[in-house]
Design an enzyme around this catalytic site. Sequence first.
Site, PDB file in Angstrom:
ATOM      1  N   TYR A 142       0.822  -1.213   0.000  1.00 17.87           N
ATOM      2  CA  TYR A 142       0.000   0.000   0.000  1.00 17.87           C
ATOM      3  C   TYR A 142       0.857   1.265   0.000  1.00 17.87           C
ATOM      4  O   TYR A 142       0.400   2.331  -0.409  1.00 17.87           O
ATOM      5  CB  TYR A 142      -0.941   0.017   1.211  1.00 17.87           C
ATOM      6  CG  TYR A 142      -2.000  -1.070   1.179  1.00 17.87           C
ATOM      7  CD1 TYR A 142      -1.786  -2.263   0.495  1.00 17.87           C
ATOM      8  CD2 TYR A 142      -3.200  -0.916   1.822  1.00 17.87           C
ATOM      9  CE1 TYR A 142      -2.727  -3.259   0.465  1.00 17.87           C
ATOM     10  CE2 TYR A 142      -4.164  -1.915   1.798  1.00 17.87           C
ATOM     11  CZ  TYR A 142      -3.922  -3.085   1.124  1.00 17.87           C
ATOM     12  OH  TYR A 142      -4.855  -4.075   1.086  1.00 17.87           O
ATOM     13  N   ASP A 248      -6.151  -6.626   5.585  1.00 20.53           N
ATOM     14  CA  ASP A 248      -7.275  -5.986   4.906  1.00 20.53           C
ATOM     15  C   ASP A 248      -8.288  -7.053   4.491  1.00 20.53           C
ATOM     16  O   ASP A 248      -9.497  -6.950   4.741  1.00 20.53           O
ATOM     17  CB  ASP A 248      -6.710  -5.260   3.655  1.00 20.53           C
ATOM     18  CG  ASP A 248      -7.702  -4.293   3.050  1.00 20.53           C
ATOM     19  OD1 ASP A 248      -8.834  -4.221   3.553  1.00 20.53           O
ATOM     20  OD2 ASP A 248      -7.340  -3.626   2.074  1.00 20.53           O
TER      21      ASP A 248
END
Length: 361
Positions: A142, A248
Amino acid sequence: MKKYHIAVLPGDGIGPEIMDEAKKVLGVVAKRADVQFEMEEGLIGGSAYDRYGTPLPEAVMKMAAASDAVLLGAVGGPKWEPLDYSLRPERGLLGLRSGLGLYANLRPVVVFEDLIDASPLKPEVIRGIDLLIVRELLGDAYFGKPRGVRVENGQRIGINTMVYTEAEIRRIVKTAFELARGRRKKLLSVDKANVLEVTELWRDVATETGRDYPDVELQHMYVDNCAMQLIRNPGQFDVIVTTNMFGDILSDEASMLTGSLGMLPSASRGEKTAMYEPSHGSAPDIAGKGIANPLATILSAAMMLRHSFGLPEEASVVENAVRMVLKAGFRTVDIRQEGATIVGTKAMGDLVAEKVGALMA
Ligand code: NAD
């Protein structure tokens, strides 16, 4: 009287609707307990872009950093999808997380006895689940560089980089060990050490860190197996610690054990100011209809009372009030069950606020 400064960031979609209900409940807590909450509101995400041309205005970042805690609704929606990546609502949230140094995302997954039928899994599989997912929040693909899409030899190539330093792994694993210590003393570290070198390092550092926590039982599991075990036998887990991307995905999977995203709170912690937000997004499909479930946001506010303000009794009162309202048969549409009384966002907030008032009287 103790005073706490809360940065309230409702965001987009259902964000403002669910935030109103959390504020209502906090208002009742403040009236009954010996505390004062100073709530200052700010725009973030798409609503901030519409007004200021950026999803994270500098003034909001400053306000959040100066506060005792941040309470956030959700950001995003189809309206802002055509924007350049750097201006999208989600970038505002990522910017806030990194600006506040929030490296640990905590998602408790607790099954409420009265909602057992709302889960797609069999009651005997999910009864009594009480697990905590600790997701690393500031590293991995990310944030890793190089990243982006470029053209090479006449074709497009997309790149993201999965990267972790030893120090980043150690601080999140330490957080997880500390949390496990206060629970059932079982920690599972999830990786993909059989194919990804970066998570081979993750596993090594987790094992090394574990030497300082001999009272906590540490196990390791590959992420694919963990995804399967979460459905097969979720009751085996206490605390799970993992990377940003695996966390996630696993935390959304775990959330469905409870039947609805609308029930799950979360906390993100760093060195200083922590942030509390529901696990779900801005639900643009139901925004403005007054039917969103505000309980995840209310439960996030309860986490804030416990973890940032040192008010565990008040936090328990809010959690018990939620439990009692569910027991009395009230449901928002996302957790509807046969024979239940369906209520909207505001009525659900009123019911919880009323119960909190009664419990604290
Ligand atoms: P979502 O969580 O917003 O919605 C998924 C589904 O769950 C939808 O059907 C929605 O109606 C339902 N739902 C979610 N929260 C609910 C609630 N409180 N009550 C009742 N139903 C609820 O996820 P999505 O549809 O994938 O994303 C929508 C937008 O939210 C996107 O722009 C996405 O980027 C953003 N998003 C933001 C966050 C965040 O702010 N932390 C997290 C995830 C997604």
